[in-house]
Design an enzyme around this catalytic site. Structure first.
Site, PDB file in Angstrom:
ATOM      1  N   THR A  55       0.826  -1.207   0.000  1.00 58.42           N
ATOM      2  CA  THR A  55       0.000   0.000   0.000  1.00 58.42           C
ATOM      3  C   THR A  55       0.857   1.252   0.000  1.00 58.42           C
ATOM      4  O   THR A  55       0.449   2.298  -0.517  1.00 58.42           O
ATOM      5  CB  THR A  55      -0.946  -0.010   1.216  1.00 58.42           C
ATOM      6  OG1 THR A  55      -1.641  -1.265   1.254  1.00 58.42           O
ATOM      7  CG2 THR A  55      -1.959   1.122   1.149  1.00 58.42           C
ATOM      8  N   TYR A 144       5.227 -12.417   4.762  1.00 64.01           N
ATOM      9  CA  TYR A 144       4.124 -11.843   3.977  1.00 64.01           C
ATOM     10  C   TYR A 144       3.923 -12.682   2.729  1.00 64.01           C
ATOM     11  O   TYR A 144       4.767 -12.688   1.834  1.00 64.01           O
ATOM     12  CB  TYR A 144       4.483 -10.397   3.643  1.00 64.01           C
ATOM     13  CG  TYR A 144       3.498  -9.599   2.829  1.00 64.01           C
ATOM     14  CD1 TYR A 144       2.184 -10.001   2.622  1.00 64.01           C
ATOM     15  CD2 TYR A 144       3.907  -8.387   2.269  1.00 64.01           C
ATOM     16  CE1 TYR A 144       1.304  -9.232   1.886  1.00 64.01           C
ATOM     17  CE2 TYR A 144       3.029  -7.602   1.531  1.00 64.01           C
ATOM     18  CZ  TYR A 144       1.729  -8.032   1.342  1.00 64.01           C
ATOM     19  OH  TYR A 144       0.868  -7.259   0.603  1.00 64.01           O
ATOM     20  N   LYS A 172       1.495 -12.486   7.504  1.00 57.76           N
ATOM     21  CA  LYS A 172       0.386 -11.791   6.843  1.00 57.76           C
ATOM     22  C   LYS A 172      -0.145 -12.687   5.738  1.00 57.76           C
ATOM     23  O   LYS A 172       0.562 -12.984   4.771  1.00 57.76           O
ATOM     24  CB  LYS A 172       0.847 -10.447   6.280  1.00 57.76           C
ATOM     25  CG  LYS A 172      -0.253  -9.673   5.561  1.00 57.76           C
ATOM     26  CD  LYS A 172       0.256  -8.341   5.026  1.00 57.76           C
ATOM     27  CE  LYS A 172      -0.824  -7.627   4.218  1.00 57.76           C
ATOM     28  NZ  LYS A 172      -0.328  -6.343   3.640  1.00 57.76           N
ATOM     29  N   VAL A 214      -3.819  -6.643   8.744  1.00 60.63           N
ATOM     30  CA  VAL A 214      -3.022  -5.550   8.201  1.00 60.63           C
ATOM     31  C   VAL A 214      -3.934  -4.902   7.166  1.00 60.63           C
ATOM     32  O   VAL A 214      -4.157  -5.438   6.090  1.00 60.63           O
ATOM     33  CB  VAL A 214      -1.710  -6.040   7.568  1.00 60.63           C
ATOM     34  CG1 VAL A 214      -0.912  -4.850   7.026  1.00 60.63           C
ATOM     35  CG2 VAL A 214      -0.878  -6.815   8.586  1.00 60.63           C
TER      36      VAL A 214
END
Length: 302
Positions: A55, A144, A172, A214
């Site tokens: 992001t 992740y 994540k 998240v």
């Protein structure tokens, strides 16, 4: 979703925001707005902030920009919340260097993505993450997994083998399936704190053992996401479900095209001058922006 008693420890809290990177009209990082935005996210309920992740447009940020963003956000929020730095790379040497630097700059943790494009086998992924963990042994790491972007996925059995690295403590999950959480818990038990990487799957993932999220949508509705998490974690499942259903239109609109294009438009709509994404990402199309603004307006009337 009858009980929350099975939830794992939550090393970074329950609600982490994957923060956007603000740019000015010249396309340069606006560190002043970044600092203010970080404080706003804390006020809206974030327990942690992730800088320079997906992001945050890490692919188009220089390392010096990433370092300054980490320092800015850490200075802005102090010890109020945990600050994690995105330090992943498809080069193990580069990921090690970035992770060690993040530790030196005071990060509370690092988000380390599965290497992209070169598609290493599971043995390579194990060596990659173990090498990073060993190079920064005092920095907690969040693995992740986002195969839709990286082109490869780390298997739960590989994660289990990595659990003997004391600083690999969280994960994540962004494969888009709740089964990812189940498979990880079956391999790793409650030792690994799993966070949803998808706002829309937060509640379903918590029902099978995830500890939090998240989030992208927390830029806009952080307090409501926090309320949903708190309701579920205290056994108020019907209240959590009501939030889950109420927020689905926004969750879907924020991922109607490539993240972070929609959330930057949403932030602009509520008064944050965060600028357009860096190329090759492009601004949100007019109709999608109008639809997104309508959803935000309707939520603000509830």
């Amino acid at each position: 979703m009858s009980s929350a008693a099975h939830l794992s420890p939550k090393p970074f809290g329950r609600l982490l925001t994957a923060m956007v990177t603000p740019f000015d009209s010249d396309g340069k990082v606006d560190y002043a707005i970044a600092g203010r935005l970080a404080r706003y996210l804390v006020d809206e309920g974030s327990d942690g902030i992730v800088v320079c992740g997906t992001t945050g447009e890490s692919p188009t940020l220089s390392w010096s920009e990433q370092h300054q963003l980490l320092e800015t956000v850490k200075s802005s929020v102090g010890k109020a919340v945990k600050v994690l730095a995105g330090t992943g790379s498809n080069s193990t040497a580069e990921a090690i260097e970035a992770t060690v630097k993040a530790a030196e700059l005071g990060a509370d943790g690092a988000l380390v993505v599965v290497p992209y494009y070169n598609k290493p086998p599971q043995e390579g992924l194990e060596i990659h993450f173990r090498s990073i963990a060993n190079a920064a042994p005092d920095l907690p790491l969040m693995l992740y997994n986002i195969p839709g972007r990286t082109g490869s996925s780390i298997h739960p059995a590989t994660v289990k083998r990595l659990m003997n690295c004391p600083n690999i403590i969280s994960y994540k999950a962004a494969s888009g399936t709740t089964s990812e959480v189940t498979d990880l818990r079956m391999q790793c038990g409650s030792q690994l704190a799993v966070y949803s990487g998808d706002d829309g799957l937060l509640l379903p993932m918590m029902s099978v053992g995830a500890v939090g999220v998240v989030s992208v949508a927390s830029h806009i509705v952080g307090s409501r996401i926090k309320a949903m998490i708190d309701a579920y974690s205290t056994g108020q499942v019907n209240i959590a479900l009501a939030y889950h259903e109420q927020l689905q239109p926004l969750f879907r609109a924020l991922f109607a095209t490539t993240n972070p294009i929609p959330v930057k438009a949403a932030l602009e709509a509520i008064g944050w001058q965060v600028g357009s994404p860096r190329r090759p990402l492009s601004p949100l199309k007019k109709q999608m922006k109008e639809d997104l603004i309508d959803i935000i307006k309707s939520l603000r009337q509830i």
